[in-house]
Design a protein around this motif. Structure first.
Motif, PDB file in Angstrom:
ATOM      1  N   SER A  11       0.868  -1.174   0.000  1.00 24.95           N
ATOM      2  CA  SER A  11       0.000   0.000   0.000  1.00 24.95           C
ATOM      3  C   SER A  11       0.908   1.229   0.000  1.00 24.95           C
ATOM      4  O   SER A  11       1.878   1.276   0.772  1.00 24.95           O
ATOM      5  N   THR A  12       0.613   2.193  -0.851  1.00 26.41           N
ATOM      6  CA  THR A  12       1.460   3.407  -0.883  1.00 26.41           C
ATOM      7  C   THR A  12       1.366   4.142   0.459  1.00 26.41           C
ATOM      8  O   THR A  12       2.336   4.732   0.917  1.00 26.41           O
ATOM      9  N   GLN A  34      -0.864  -2.188  -6.280  1.00 26.84           N
ATOM     10  CA  GLN A  34      -0.975  -2.300  -4.820  1.00 26.84           C
ATOM     11  C   GLN A  34      -1.536  -3.677  -4.507  1.00 26.84           C
ATOM     12  O   GLN A  34      -2.606  -4.045  -5.002  1.00 26.84           O
ATOM     13  N   ARG A  38      -5.562  -0.099   1.198  1.00 30.67           N
ATOM     14  CA  ARG A  38      -6.561   0.028   2.258  1.00 30.67           C
ATOM     15  C   ARG A  38      -7.354   1.316   2.087  1.00 30.67           C
ATOM     16  O   ARG A  38      -6.852   2.325   1.587  1.00 30.67           O
ATOM     17  N   ARG A  40     -10.800   3.670   4.110  1.00 31.08           N
ATOM     18  CA  ARG A  40     -11.258   4.083   5.435  1.00 31.08           C
ATOM     19  C   ARG A  40     -11.859   2.878   6.147  1.00 31.08           C
ATOM     20  O   ARG A  40     -12.389   1.971   5.520  1.00 31.08           O
ATOM     21  N   LYS A 105     -18.979   5.139  -6.775  1.00 32.58           N
ATOM     22  CA  LYS A 105     -17.703   5.656  -6.272  1.00 32.58           C
ATOM     23  C   LYS A 105     -16.603   5.568  -7.334  1.00 32.58           C
ATOM     24  O   LYS A 105     -16.368   4.526  -7.928  1.00 32.58           O
TER      25      LYS A 105
HETATM   26  C1  BTN Z   1     -11.624   5.010   0.926  1.00 30.86           C
HETATM   27  O1  BTN Z   1     -12.443   5.405   0.105  1.00 30.86           O
HETATM   28  O2  BTN Z   1     -11.963   4.256   1.842  1.00 30.86           O
HETATM   29  C2  BTN Z   1     -10.196   5.464   0.807  1.00 30.86           C
HETATM   30  C3  BTN Z   1      -9.448   4.728  -0.250  1.00 30.86           C
HETATM   31  C4  BTN Z   1      -7.995   5.183  -0.372  1.00 30.86           C
HETATM   32  C5  BTN Z   1      -7.224   4.326  -1.337  1.00 30.86           C
HETATM   33  C6  BTN Z   1      -5.843   4.871  -1.596  1.00 30.86           C
HETATM   34  S1  BTN Z   1      -5.039   4.068  -2.942  1.00 30.86           S
HETATM   35  C7  BTN Z   1      -3.537   4.833  -2.540  1.00 30.86           C
HETATM   36  C8  BTN Z   1      -3.431   4.827  -1.034  1.00 30.86           C
HETATM   37  N1  BTN Z   1      -2.895   3.570  -0.570  1.00 30.86           N
HETATM   38  C9  BTN Z   1      -3.772   2.877   0.140  1.00 30.86           C
HETATM   39  O3  BTN Z   1      -3.573   1.737   0.645  1.00 30.86           O
HETATM   40  N2  BTN Z   1      -4.928   3.552   0.256  1.00 30.86           N
HETATM   41  C10 BTN Z   1      -4.856   4.802  -0.449  1.00 30.86           C
END
Ligand code: BTN
Length: 240
Positions: A11-12, A34, A38, A40, A105
């Motif tokens: 994950s970034t 990725q 992850r 929220r 979304k």
């Molecule tokens: C959401 O809508 O719940 C938030 C999603 C966020 C996704 C981005 S992708 C780049 C960064 N790395 C992650 O693991 N999550 C964020």
């Protein structure tokens, strides 16, 4: 600005959190793939392939954690809407920061704070934008409706150009946002908001609050009314 382009990462956001000590303020981290993105509330963020945007921004102020940081995701949601609108799309915001097209979304934002003990080390602002997905793949996601830019426009857009537009818009107004806070983007935020004057249910941790959305206050909180009682929510997820 430092820019890191990773081929593959879990994950970034996680990468930035783990390497916070070595990353400068305003570092831009992207990944082609990725394996464990992850969202929220620890939900998974699905990787639809390398044409999609997986981005994390490292933000380190010199003054510790500022209250305005709580509205960063809302600021970013407005920035995303501006950029998507310039492609001819009609984006909407679902409080607090989901970006949707026609109820589906298209982008998500996750902001995480890094602390060492009581010391603030920085923020990681993660953004996922579905730029190219296959129409069958989006239907596999059953907990919400999902779309991608190519599906809405019937054509593909260039990821690098999109990223540059996003960064230009975000950093172009970032200092002013830090000074003025949510108020700076409130008018635009409300212009994109798709939940005003609607009866909604909001999941707040394990509780559900329901009511009519009366407003978004000057701190970006959701103001709900239920049987003459007012609730001000600073976190949660609208289930429409
Ligand atoms: C959401 O809508 O719940 C938030 C999603 C966020 C996704 C981005 S992708 C780049 C960064 N790395 C992650 O693991 N999550 C964020």
């Amino acid at each position: 600005m430092q820019r890191l382009e990773l081929k593959e990462v879990n994950s970034t956001n996680l990468y930035c959190k783990e390497n916070m000590a070595f990353l400068q303020d305003k570092t831009i981290v992207t990944a082609k793939k990725q394996t464990s993105g992850r969202g929220r509330f620890d939900r998974a963020w699905i990787d639809f392939g390398e044409e999609n945007l997986f981005l994390s921004l490292v933000l380190k102020g010199s003054d510790g954690f500022l209250p305005v940081y709580s509205n960063l995701t809302q600021y970013m949601s407005v920035v995303l809407c501006h950029v998507l609108e310039n492609y001819g799309l009609k984006p909407e915001i679902k409080w607090p920061n989901d970006v949707l097209i026609d109820g589906k979304k298209i982008a998500g934002i996750l902001c995480e704070t890094v602390m060492r003990g009581h010391e603030f080390k920085g923020l990681v602002l993660g953004i996922g934008v579905n730029l190219k997905a296959n129409s069958e793949a989006v239907l596999q996601i059953t907990d919400k409706k999902v779309t991608a830019v190519n599906l809405e426009l019937n054509c593909e857009i260039d990821k690098e150009i999109f990223l540059n537009e996003l960064l230009e818009e975000f950093f172009g107004r970032y200092d002013e946002f830090l000074k003025k806070g949510f108020h700076f983007v409130k008018t635009d935020y409300l212009r994109y908001a798709n939940f005003l004057d609607k009866e909604v249910r909001v999941k707040v941790l394990s509780e559900i609050k329901s009511g009519l959305v009366k407003a978004v206050d000057n701190d970006g909180a959701l103001v709900l009314e239920n049987n003459g009682e007012e609730f001000i929510l600073t976190m949660g997820d609208i289930i429409m």
